[in-house]
Scaffold this active site. Structure first.
Site, PDB file in Angstrom:
ATOM      1  N   ARG A  28      38.193  19.355  32.649  1.00 36.51           N
ATOM      2  CA  ARG A  28      39.219  20.396  32.436  1.00 36.51           C
ATOM      3  C   ARG A  28      40.119  20.561  33.658  1.00 36.51           C
ATOM      4  NH1 ARG A  28      37.347  19.295  28.587  1.00 36.51           N
ATOM      5  NH2 ARG A  28      36.575  20.510  26.851  1.00 36.51           N
TER       6      ARG A  28
ATOM      7  N   SER B 297      37.947  28.143  24.209  1.00 36.66           N
ATOM      8  CA  SER B 297      37.001  28.496  25.274  1.00 36.66           C
ATOM      9  C   SER B 297      37.726  29.294  26.343  1.00 36.66           C
ATOM     10  CB  SER B 297      36.439  27.240  25.926  1.00 36.66           C
ATOM     11  OG  SER B 297      35.906  26.396  24.946  1.00 36.66           O
TER      12      SER B 297
ATOM     13  N   GLU C 183      39.078  29.290  32.007  1.00 39.40           N
ATOM     14  CA  GLU C 183      39.740  28.025  31.682  1.00 39.40           C
ATOM     15  C   GLU C 183      41.185  28.325  31.280  1.00 39.40           C
ATOM     16  OE1 GLU C 183      37.667  25.227  28.964  1.00 39.40           O
ATOM     17  OE2 GLU C 183      39.563  25.129  27.891  1.00 39.40           O
TER      18      GLU C 183
HETATM   19  C1  LIG Z   1      41.144  27.555  18.727  1.00 43.65           C
HETATM   20  C2  LIG Z   1      41.318  26.755  19.991  1.00 43.65           C
HETATM   21  C3  LIG Z   1      40.476  25.683  20.241  1.00 43.65           C
HETATM   22  C4  LIG Z   1      40.623  24.934  21.412  1.00 43.65           C
HETATM   23  N1  LIG Z   1      39.784  23.864  21.612  1.00 43.65           N
HETATM   24  C5  LIG Z   1      39.920  23.096  22.718  1.00 43.65           C
HETATM   25  C6  LIG Z   1      39.079  21.954  22.921  1.00 43.65           C
HETATM   26  O1  LIG Z   1      38.239  21.631  22.099  1.00 43.65           O
HETATM   27  N2  LIG Z   1      39.257  21.238  24.053  1.00 43.65           N
HETATM   28  C7  LIG Z   1      40.202  21.563  24.981  1.00 43.65           C
HETATM   29  O2  LIG Z   1      40.308  20.856  25.986  1.00 43.65           O
HETATM   30  N3  LIG Z   1      41.024  22.630  24.815  1.00 43.65           N
HETATM   31  C8  LIG Z   1      40.899  23.405  23.706  1.00 43.65           C
HETATM   32  N4  LIG Z   1      41.709  24.498  23.522  1.00 43.65           N
HETATM   33  C9  LIG Z   1      42.721  24.818  24.540  1.00 43.65           C
HETATM   34  C10 LIG Z   1      44.132  24.272  24.229  1.00 43.65           C
HETATM   35  O3  LIG Z   1      44.196  23.783  22.928  1.00 43.65           O
HETATM   36  C11 LIG Z   1      44.499  23.161  25.215  1.00 43.65           C
HETATM   37  O4  LIG Z   1      44.391  23.606  26.539  1.00 43.65           O
HETATM   38  C12 LIG Z   1      45.920  22.645  24.959  1.00 43.65           C
HETATM   39  O5  LIG Z   1      46.171  21.495  25.720  1.00 43.65           O
HETATM   40  C13 LIG Z   1      46.953  23.720  25.288  1.00 43.65           C
HETATM   41  O6  LIG Z   1      48.225  23.264  24.865  1.00 43.65           O
HETATM   42  P1  LIG Z   1      49.461  24.259  24.854  1.00 43.65           P
HETATM   43  O7  LIG Z   1      50.671  23.452  24.617  1.00 43.65           O
HETATM   44  O8  LIG Z   1      49.209  25.353  23.900  1.00 43.65           O
HETATM   45  O9  LIG Z   1      49.399  24.786  26.354  1.00 43.65           O
HETATM   46  P2  LIG Z   1      49.993  26.094  27.055  1.00 43.65           P
HETATM   47  O10 LIG Z   1      49.006  27.210  26.903  1.00 43.65           O
HETATM   48  O11 LIG Z   1      51.375  26.353  26.604  1.00 43.65           O
HETATM   49  O12 LIG Z   1      49.984  25.604  28.553  1.00 43.65           O
HETATM   50  C14 LIG Z   1      48.755  25.259  29.188  1.00 43.65           C
HETATM   51  C15 LIG Z   1      49.063  24.782  30.617  1.00 43.65           C
HETATM   52  O13 LIG Z   1      49.813  23.578  30.577  1.00 43.65           O
HETATM   53  C16 LIG Z   1      51.043  23.736  31.286  1.00 43.65           C
HETATM   54  N5  LIG Z   1      52.028  22.944  30.564  1.00 43.65           N
HETATM   55  C17 LIG Z   1      52.373  23.036  29.258  1.00 43.65           C
HETATM   56  N6  LIG Z   1      53.282  22.096  28.942  1.00 43.65           N
HETATM   57  C18 LIG Z   1      53.528  21.402  30.090  1.00 43.65           C
HETATM   58  C19 LIG Z   1      54.376  20.299  30.421  1.00 43.65           C
HETATM   59  N7  LIG Z   1      55.159  19.693  29.503  1.00 43.65           N
HETATM   60  N8  LIG Z   1      54.393  19.866  31.705  1.00 43.65           N
HETATM   61  C20 LIG Z   1      53.617  20.446  32.647  1.00 43.65           C
HETATM   62  N9  LIG Z   1      52.772  21.489  32.381  1.00 43.65           N
HETATM   63  C21 LIG Z   1      52.735  21.946  31.120  1.00 43.65           C
HETATM   64  C22 LIG Z   1      51.307  25.217  31.285  1.00 43.65           C
HETATM   65  O14 LIG Z   1      52.159  25.592  32.376  1.00 43.65           O
HETATM   66  C23 LIG Z   1      49.892  25.756  31.431  1.00 43.65           C
HETATM   67  O15 LIG Z   1      49.473  25.694  32.765  1.00 43.65           O
HETATM   68  C24 LIG Z   1      41.612  25.263  22.350  1.00 43.65           C
HETATM   69  C25 LIG Z   1      42.470  26.354  22.098  1.00 43.65           C
HETATM   70  C26 LIG Z   1      42.337  27.079  20.917  1.00 43.65           C
HETATM   71  C27 LIG Z   1      43.278  28.221  20.636  1.00 43.65           C
END
Ligand SMILES: Cc1cc2nc3c(=O)[nH]c(=O)nc-3n(C[C@H](O)[C@H](O)[C@H](O)COP(=O)(O)OP(=O)(O)OC[C@H]3O[C@@H](n4cnc5c(N)ncnc54)[C@H](O)[C@@H]3O)c2cc1C
Length: 341
Positions: A158, A227, A323
């Site tokens: 992570r 998580s 996380e």
């Molecule tokens: C129901 C649920 C289940 C999940 N299960 C998992 C799982 O099984 N495994 C897992 O690893 N995660 C899981 N997650 C967490 C999440 O899905 C991941 O962390 C995912 O990658 C977040 O994507 P996002 O675009 O929504 O990120 P955001 O919340 O929008 O951003 C997350 C981070 O990434 C940065 N960021 C976003 N886009 C960029 C970019 N283009 N360039 C640089 N930085 C950027 C942001 O600044 C921030 O620091 C889960 C979340 C939910 C709601």
């Protein structure tokens, strides 16, 4: 650009935070133009499924919406490149449909492609680092694109360089993964090991979706960010001392004499599974997930998270780290360590 923009639809906790300005570039030239005019601090937002807005206001938001997927054959494998604004699960689905193998275990993880390398998303025995070829990184200072290969990304559990040395210094524009043309299932993870030997990638994809739907609350129905805490990694001697007190403690051996523990188990053993704190709570089906029943205030999740930290610290002497990224009106913040109960 939009002023005083409500981010309710842009975070899976569904908190109604307002940002002073919301930018959504669709191309590098649009991004360049925005960066020319941007003077205030900003946060890069993907789909907001790993971000908690801790206050009623946030910083300025930059949400890259670059779209497109391309595929290049390369011997026994294919290189699949996806722009940062693509949806991660849609990419997995596209790859399974086209018989490009290696990310089917990562089905149904919410969020954008651009965020996937940031915390090196992982599930069911696979993580992004296993397949990544390179990331295209737009560096704010030089206004140029750099190509970062897998080792340059410094992936760990992570974690990656994007959360550390490169935080706030640029933006992930495109992610390229190397996938196999020859199918080989990864069924080591509990739940997948019950599948038959002749299973297809689509079967694994469907099974992962079914398990996730059974275990994790759907953010569309019960807002959450997956998580909330990282699984803590402790020294072996710490684990051995805990094992004497709790013989059933789940543990996953790591490199360098370390052991990964299950944060969800620690929370559950602290009696908090299903715990309600006003309008928020610990999920009933998975103690690692904090859920928003009806609150309009991100601070409620912060208070709950600190309470969980405090109880787990008191029982196990282990400090759980968030996380989820915590965004206040001044920028990213950390969960402060609670005093021992
Ligand atoms: C129901 C649920 C289940 C999940 N299960 C998992 C799982 O099984 N495994 C897992 O690893 N995660 C899981 N997650 C967490 C999440 O899905 C991941 O962390 C995912 O990658 C977040 O994507 P996002 O675009 O929504 O990120 P955001 O919340 O929008 O951003 C997350 C981070 O990434 C940065 N960021 C976003 N886009 C960029 C970019 N283009 N360039 C640089 N930085 C950027 C942001 O600044 C921030 O620091 C889960 C979340 C939910 C709601």
């Amino acid at each position: 650009m939009q002023h005083q923009y409500d981010l309710s639809r842009h975070n899976s906790f569904a908190f109604p935070a307002i940002c002073p300005a919301f930018y959504q570039p669709h191309s590098l030239s649009e991004l360049d133009a925005i960066l020319e005019e941007l003077t205030s601090p900003f946060y890069i937002l993907g789909a907001g499924s790993n971000t908690l807005f801790t206050e009623a206001k946030t910083t300025t938001i930059l949400q890259p919406a670059f779209k497109g997927i391309s595929v290049n054959e390369d011997g026994d494998s294919v290189l699949v490149s996806a722009q940062c604004g693509e949806n991660w699960h849609a990419l997995v689905s596209f790859c399974v449909d086209n018989q490009y193998y290696g990310i089917e275990n990562l089905a149904l993880i919410p969020g954008s492609v651009g965020a996937a390398p940031v915390q090196n998303i992982g599930a069911y025995g696979t993580e992004l680092a296993d397949v990544i070829e390179y990331v295209l990184w737009y560096e704010f200072e030089s206004k140029s694109i750099k190509k970062l290969n897998r080792s340059a990304c410094q992936f760990a559990y992570r974690d990656s360089i994007f959360k550390n040395q490169l935080a706030g210094k640029g933006l992930i524009v495109e992610v390229t993964i190397r996938l196999a043309k020859q199918w080989q299932a990864n069924l080591t993870y509990r739940g997948l090991d019950e599948l038959p030997g002749d299973v297809t990638a689509k079967d694994v994809f469907d099974k992962v979706i079914a398990i996730r739907r059974a275990k994790l609350p759907d953010p569309e129905i019960l807002p959450n960010a997956g998580s909330f805490f990282k699984n803590p990694v402790v020294e072996k001697h710490t684990f051995e001392a805990l094992k004497k007190r709790y013989p059933n403690i789940p543990a996953y051996p790591q490199e360098n004499n370390k052991v990964k523990l299950a944060a969800g188990w620690l929370i559950e053993q602290s009696g908090l599974k299903g715990f309600r704190y006003g309008e928020v709570g610990v999920a009933e089906t998975q103690a690692l997930v904090l859920v928003n029943y009806a609150s309009k205030h991100g601070q409620d999740i912060i208070h709950l998270a600190q309470y969980v930290q405090k109880q787990v610290l008191a029982k196990f002497e282990i400090f759980l780290q968030a996380e989820v990224r915590l965004l206040s009106s001044k920028g990213l913040i950390e969960l402060t360590q609670p005093r021992q109960a």
